[in-house]
Design a protein around this motif. Structure first.
Motif: not given
Length: 156
Positions: A76-83, A88-91
């Motif tokens: 969620e943090a990666a999505i919110q940060a637009g990363e 792929e790594e987080e999923i």
């Protein structure tokens, strides 16, 4: 088969089996001799069982679930940060953690996902029938309305 090793659950039996096989084959690396062609969820479970056989494992379903929550938070943090490049790594981390939770609950993640896919497909076909019967245009509907309609398709 396992000598003096005790196993109380089927999961513990598999962990012990992985350890014995790895020891017999002289396996040193966590992925050694695990086929790359194995479906990813099954491969994750096998890697985790081997790690458990070597002493690395969540002690409870609760601790595995806490790790899953951490991974979902990181996604969620990666999505919110637009990363998007990190998605792929987080999923992957989330999926790996889901397998760990499944293992602690003695659920085969591969089978569970296949069952869910079948259920989703059946429900989606009922959803499509409702859309056709009512002459609805999904492109003109809000996401909330589509989700409500999908909930209606839950049971035949």
């Amino acid at each position: 088969v396992f000598g003096a090793t005790k196993a109380e659950t089927s999961s513990e039996v598999l962990v012990n089996w992985e350890r014995l096989k790895a020891d017999e084959k002289g396996v040193r690396g966590i992925e050694d001799d695990i086929p790359a062609t194995l479906p990813a969820l099954a491969r994750a479970g096998k890697v985790q069982r081997r790690a458990a056989g070597w002493g690395f494992e969540w002690r409870s379903a609760q601790s595995a679930l806490a790790a899953l929550r951490e991974e979902v938070d990181e996604l969620e943090a990666a999505i919110q940060a637009g990363e998007a490049d990190n998605a792929e790594e987080e999923i992957g981390d989330v999926l790996f953690s889901v397998v760990a939770v499944a293992r602690k609950l003695d659920v085969d993640a591969e089978s569970a996902l296949r069952r869910t896919i079948r259920g989703f497909a059946e429900r989606y076909e009922r959803f499509r029938a409702i859309v056709r019967e009512r002459g609805l245009d999904l492109d003109a509907m809000s996401e909330a309305d589509i989700r409500a309609l999908f909930r209606q398709a839950r049971t035949p």
